[in-house]
Scaffold this motif. Structure first.
Motif, PDB file in Angstrom:
ATOM      1  N   ILE A   1       0.925  -1.351   0.142  1.00 38.50           N
ATOM      2  CA  ILE A   1       0.194   0.213   0.028  1.00 38.50           C
ATOM      3  C   ILE A   1       0.493   0.792  -0.358  1.00 38.50           C
TER       4      ILE A   1
ATOM      5  N   LEU B   1      -2.902   5.740  -5.727  1.00 41.39           N
ATOM      6  CA  LEU B   1      -3.705   5.093  -4.653  1.00 41.39           C
ATOM      7  C   LEU B   1      -3.390   7.152  -3.774  1.00 41.39           C
TER       8      LEU B   1
ATOM      9  N   LYS C   1       1.438   4.164  -2.709  1.00 42.49           N
ATOM     10  CA  LYS C   1       1.122   6.003  -2.596  1.00 42.49           C
ATOM     11  C   LYS C   1       2.515   6.246  -3.585  1.00 42.49           C
TER      12      LYS C   1
ATOM     13  N   ASN D   1     -13.195  -3.715  -5.536  1.00 42.70           N
ATOM     14  CA  ASN D   1     -12.546  -3.904  -4.514  1.00 42.70           C
ATOM     15  C   ASN D   1     -11.805  -3.110  -4.617  1.00 42.70           C
TER      16      ASN D   1
ATOM     17  N   LEU E   1      -9.057  -4.103   2.979  1.00 41.63           N
ATOM     18  CA  LEU E   1      -8.961  -4.783   1.427  1.00 41.63           C
ATOM     19  C   LEU E   1      -9.207  -6.532   1.150  1.00 41.63           C
TER      20      LEU E   1
ATOM     21  N   LEU F   1      -4.597   8.464   2.248  1.00 42.42           N
ATOM     22  CA  LEU F   1      -4.745   7.224   2.496  1.00 42.42           C
ATOM     23  C   LEU F   1      -4.526   6.192   3.845  1.00 42.42           C
ATOM     24  N   GLU F   2      -4.766   5.701   4.833  1.00 43.20           N
ATOM     25  CA  GLU F   2      -4.337   4.763   5.847  1.00 43.20           C
ATOM     26  C   GLU F   2      -4.269   3.256   5.999  1.00 43.20           C
ATOM     27  N   THR F   3      -2.671   3.137   6.071  1.00 44.15           N
ATOM     28  CA  THR F   3      -2.181   2.122   5.593  1.00 44.15           C
ATOM     29  C   THR F   3      -2.753   0.987   5.961  1.00 44.15           C
TER      30      THR F   3
ATOM     31  N   SER G   1     -12.253   1.267  -5.246  1.00 49.15           N
ATOM     32  CA  SER G   1     -12.633   1.488  -4.335  1.00 49.15           C
ATOM     33  C   SER G   1     -10.781   2.007  -3.273  1.00 49.15           C
ATOM     34  N   ILE G   2      -9.808   1.933  -4.237  1.00 50.62           N
ATOM     35  CA  ILE G   2      -8.993   2.543  -3.133  1.00 50.62           C
ATOM     36  C   ILE G   2      -7.946   2.853  -4.092  1.00 50.62           C
TER      37      ILE G   2
ATOM     38  N   THR H   1      -6.887   0.508   5.506  1.00 44.85           N
ATOM     39  CA  THR H   1      -6.525  -0.150   4.051  1.00 44.85           C
ATOM     40  C   THR H   1      -6.347  -1.775   3.779  1.00 44.85           C
TER      41      THR H   1
END
Length: 205
Positions: free
Chosen positions: A140, A149, A144, A199, A162, A153-155, A202-203, A158
């Motif tokens: 993740i 990403l 970023k 899915n 996910l 976004l908080e790792t 969404s991120i 997430t």
């Protein structure tokens, strides 16, 4: 070394026999006598290699998780983009559900240590789960850095959301697949591809 290999072979034979029983009869309904008859080992011999029926279950869970972590790591090394790693992760999870069903179905029991008798096997299960989360967290973070990403976004949240979504998708297709696929007139591959894509979207940015 030879002795260790022999022990590992017998544990594998016993656990494989138990796995088919756990799938067909359920863990609770399966007895050590059932395992003894199917695996071809006496009760005394089974208890030589496993302290309890629970330890056989833990063996099977660990076996699946060890496969999963190894396959994710290998794929992430060869896949260079965030998207290709996601696709590989989905493939690993599908293989995990199809080939290590006891592990896949039982892992949800290990969300908290509060209600478990903590044995070395249980500790190993938690450690493997944490290792998988660490790999996904790094993935993740790299997403970023790659710019696919959002930086905000908080790792770890997430990672949990996910992976939980993919678990839920595969559990759904495993338990209700025949009905769903017939009703939707879709193949398993089409349904999973649709779920994986939703899915992922969404991120993504």
């Amino acid at each position: 070394m030879v002795k260790d290999n022999i022990i590992a072979l017998h544990q594998k034979n016993i656990a494989d026999g138990a796995a088919s029983l756990f799938i067909n009869k359920g863990f609770t309904a399966t007895s050590i006598n059932d395992i003894s008859k199917l695996a071809g080992y006496s009760r005394r011999t089974i208890y030589k290699y496993f302290e309890s029926k629970e330890e056989i279950l833990y063996y099977l869970i660990i076996e699946g998780l060890e496969y999963l972590i190894q396959s994710i790591e290998e794929g992430f090394c060869s896949c260079k983009s965030f998207i290709s790693r996601y696709e590989h992760y989905c493939e690993c999870m599908l293989y995990f559900y199809e080939n290590y069903p006891i592990s896949a179905q039982s892992v949800d029991q290990f969300q908290s240590k509060a209600y478990l008798n903590i044995t070395p096997s249980v500790e190993r299960i938690f450690t493997l789960g944490e290792n998988i989360n660490d790999i996904l967290a790094l993935w993740i973070k790299e997403g970023k850095e790659e710019g696919v990403l959002e930086e905000s976004l908080e790792t770890l949240p997430t990672v949990y959301i996910l992976s939980s979504n993919i678990h839920a998708l595969l559990k759904l297709i495993t338990t209700k697949g025949s009905y769903i696929l017939t009703y939707l007139q879709m193949t398993k591959e089409e349904f999973l591809s649709h779920g994986y894509t939703m899915n992922l979207k969404s991120i993504l940015k």
